[in-house]
Design a protein around this motif. Structure first.
Motif, mmCIF file in Angstrom:
data_model
loop_
_atom_site.group_PDB
_atom_site.id
_atom_site.type_symbol
_atom_site.label_atom_id
_atom_site.label_comp_id
_atom_site.label_asym_id
_atom_site.label_seq_id
_atom_site.Cartn_x
_atom_site.Cartn_y
_atom_site.Cartn_z
ATOM 1 N N GLN A 1 16.758 21.193 6.317
ATOM 2 C CA GLN A 1 16.634 20.107 5.346
ATOM 3 C C GLN A 1 15.540 20.381 4.328
ATOM 4 N N ASN A 2 15.791 19.851 3.123
ATOM 5 C CA ASN A 2 14.770 19.811 2.068
ATOM 6 C C ASN A 2 15.038 18.559 1.246
ATOM 7 N N GLY A 3 14.291 17.489 1.546
ATOM 8 C CA GLY A 3 14.562 16.220 0.894
ATOM 9 C C GLY A 3 15.949 15.729 1.276
ATOM 10 N N GLU A 4 16.781 15.501 0.254
ATOM 11 C CA GLU A 4 18.141 15.034 0.522
ATOM 12 C C GLU A 4 19.126 16.173 0.715
ATOM 13 N N LYS A 5 18.686 17.381 0.486
ATOM 14 C CA LYS A 5 19.567 18.535 0.647
ATOM 15 C C LYS A 5 19.499 19.043 2.081
ATOM 16 N N SER A 6 20.630 19.529 2.547
ATOM 17 C CA SER A 6 20.635 20.130 3.885
ATOM 18 C C SER A 6 21.728 21.188 3.962
ATOM 19 N N SER A 7 21.509 22.135 4.820
ATOM 20 C CA SER A 7 22.504 23.162 5.112
ATOM 21 C C SER A 7 22.610 23.288 6.622
ATOM 22 N N HIS A 8 23.798 23.676 7.078
ATOM 23 C CA HIS A 8 24.012 23.913 8.496
ATOM 24 C C HIS A 8 24.229 25.404 8.709
ATOM 25 N N ILE B 1 17.261 19.560 13.542
ATOM 26 C CA ILE B 1 16.524 20.173 12.431
ATOM 27 C C ILE B 1 15.617 21.260 13.000
ATOM 28 N N TYR B 2 15.733 22.446 12.428
ATOM 29 C CA TYR B 2 14.887 23.553 12.871
ATOM 30 C C TYR B 2 13.600 23.521 12.063
ATOM 31 N N LYS B 3 12.502 23.299 12.740
ATOM 32 C CA LYS B 3 11.216 23.215 12.052
ATOM 33 C C LYS B 3 10.425 24.478 12.327
ATOM 34 N N ALA B 4 10.348 25.312 11.341
ATOM 35 C CA ALA B 4 9.547 26.514 11.455
ATOM 36 C C ALA B 4 8.092 26.152 11.189
ATOM 37 N N GLU B 5 7.197 27.024 11.614
ATOM 38 C CA GLU B 5 5.775 26.766 11.391
ATOM 39 C C GLU B 5 5.479 26.694 9.888
ATOM 40 N N SER C 1 6.905 25.204 7.641
ATOM 41 C CA SER C 1 8.068 25.193 6.760
ATOM 42 C C SER C 1 9.279 24.706 7.540
ATOM 43 N N PHE C 2 10.255 24.153 6.822
ATOM 44 C CA PHE C 2 11.519 23.825 7.459
ATOM 45 C C PHE C 2 12.462 25.029 7.477
ATOM 46 N N TYR C 3 12.071 26.141 6.859
ATOM 47 C CA TYR C 3 12.998 27.241 6.641
ATOM 48 C C TYR C 3 12.756 28.363 7.651
ATOM 49 N N PRO C 4 13.764 28.717 8.422
ATOM 50 C CA PRO C 4 13.623 29.911 9.254
ATOM 51 C C PRO C 4 13.661 31.160 8.386
ATOM 52 N N THR C 5 12.946 32.169 8.780
ATOM 53 C CA THR C 5 12.948 33.434 8.050
ATOM 54 C C THR C 5 13.223 34.568 9.022
ATOM 55 N N LEU C 6 13.753 35.646 8.509
ATOM 56 C CA LEU C 6 14.037 36.802 9.354
ATOM 57 C C LEU C 6 12.740 37.338 9.959
ATOM 58 N N ASN C 7 12.816 37.754 11.204
ATOM 59 C CA ASN C 7 11.697 38.271 11.988
ATOM 60 C C ASN C 7 10.664 37.209 12.338
ATOM 61 N N GLN C 8 10.993 35.951 12.055
ATOM 62 C CA GLN C 8 10.115 34.863 12.470
ATOM 63 C C GLN C 8 10.238 34.675 13.978
#
Length: 385
Positions: free
Chosen positions: A302-309, A354-358, A360-367
């Motif tokens: 999620q980012n505000g009202e936007k979301s992706s699955h 919702i995946y909450k990365a440290e 950030s809400f965005y997962p990143t490769l090698n995280q």
């Protein structure tokens, strides 16, 4: 008659106890030696001065060299060696056939420096298996000197492979894989490769009786700097063993068992056959790369009202911690998006969590992965029970 199914049932009688962890360092090898009366010969020292040993068995005219942990973090072959040596001590009819026809030299740990810190490479960062031409690693000289003076008819090169490999187009893990290395770019088949293919075919015939569908074959692409390809070029049949994943076996003890059975099968074939058929070698399915350790389906970003699955693909990596002198299994995100072409050793439905990365809400490769789904908790890359 070689009966691998009976051998599997008797495996517990020759399994070497006390070596259940995948990480095997040099102290572990010395601990093994302290439990055995087996005579060992020092054939050299590593870059950091650790002795490299050879163990010898049998009295036969055919000579075989088997080495393991050329890559320091690949111990399944070494631990399987321990089991095979125990099997020799049982003095069965199979053992008598093998040891009367063969003289077998084992190098259980060619790269002790790499083993101590659970890394593929040696102490100065060289991949010994890609150093055949440059010959800059101390350890490749030790191996070459042993091969040159050993008058061997066959070589067994023991490795581990990652958990990503599946058999052919199936969803079966490649628990064991094999390769008859090429000696030129054209991947021609000469009498040396024919023998190698024939030994692998014999091993596969046996393994299909105990792990059907879980044996793969590597592509025969020529690697001009690798040991197997160059030994084949020199005229040595060189069987490449790759120990992989068995379901729910991350310490590779089931894999180790089947690796030991495969080594015994290969030795029995070399001991009892002078001619090998290889017509079914190419029928062994080639390895695919479809597996991830964990696939987390239906994750919401999620980012505000936007979301992706998305799906998150997670791979377990063994990391050496020099402060604790331990190897820790760390989960890292290596794929993000639509992962329907992959298969997970474990697949979980996050149900739009919702995946909450440290930070950030965005997962990143090698995280490093952190999530909780049902009873499964993966916190800072480690599974919490």
């Amino acid at each position: 008659m070689f009966d691998i199914q009976l051998l599997e049932k008797k495996y517990s009688t020759f399994r070497q106890e006390g070596f259940d962890e995948k990480w095997l360092n040099y102290d572990g090898l010395l601990r093994y030696f302290s439990t055995k009366n087996t005579e060992k010969e020092q054939i050299g020292t590593s870059f950091l001065g650790n002795p490299i040993y050879k163990l010898s068995f049998g009295t036969g005219e055919k000579r075989i060299l088997i080495w393991s942990q050329m890559h320091g973090n690949e111990s399944s072959g070494t631990r399987a060696m321990f089991d095979v040596i125990n099997f020799f001590e049982q003095n069965s009819e199979i053992t008598q056939n093998i040891l009367s026809q063969l003289t077998i030299d084992f190098i259980p740990m060619l790269n002790p420096d790499g083993a101590n810190v659970n890394t593929r490479r040696n102490a100065i960062g060289i991949d010994i298996n890609r150093d055949f031409l440059a010959k800059e690693s101390t350890e490749i000289h030790i191996l070459l000197k042993q091969v040159e003076k050993g008058n061997y008819s066959t070589l067994f090169n023991l490795h581990d492979q990652r958990t990503i490999f599946n058999v052919g187009t199936t969803e079966e893990p490649a628990t064991l894989s094999f390769l008859a290395p090429s000696y030129n770019l054209e991947e021609d088949v000469n009498d040396v490769r024919e023998k190698t293919m024939g030994i692998i075919q014999a091993i596969n015939t046996d393994l299909q009786k105990v792990i059907p569908g879980k044996v793969g074959r590597y592509t025969s692409e020529f690697y001009p700097m690798s040991t197997g390809d160059n030994f084949t070029k020199m005229g040595y049949p060189c069987v490449l063993f790759e120990a992989g994943h068995y379901p729910n076996d991350y310490q590779r003890n089931e894999t180790r068992k089947y690796n030991a059975l495969a080594i015994i099968s290969g030795l029995f074939s070399v001991a009892t056959q002078n001619e090998f058929t290889f017509d079914k070698y190419l029928s062994i399915p080639q390895n695919g790369q479809r597996f991830l350790d964990v696939i987390l389906h239906n994750v919401q970003i999620q980012n505000g009202e936007k979301s992706s699955h998305v799906d998150l693909g997670i791979y377990f990596e063994d990391i050496y911690n020099n402060k604790s002198n331990k190897v820790e299994q760390i989960a890292k995100i290596i794929e993000i998006g639509d992962l329907r072409k992959f298969v997970g050793h474990l697949e979980l439905d996050a149900n739009n969590q919702i995946y909450k990365a440290e930070n950030s809400f965005y997962p990143t490769l090698n995280q490093i992965a952190t999530f909780e789904v049902g009873s499964i908790k993966l916190i800072n890359g480690q599974i919490i029970n």
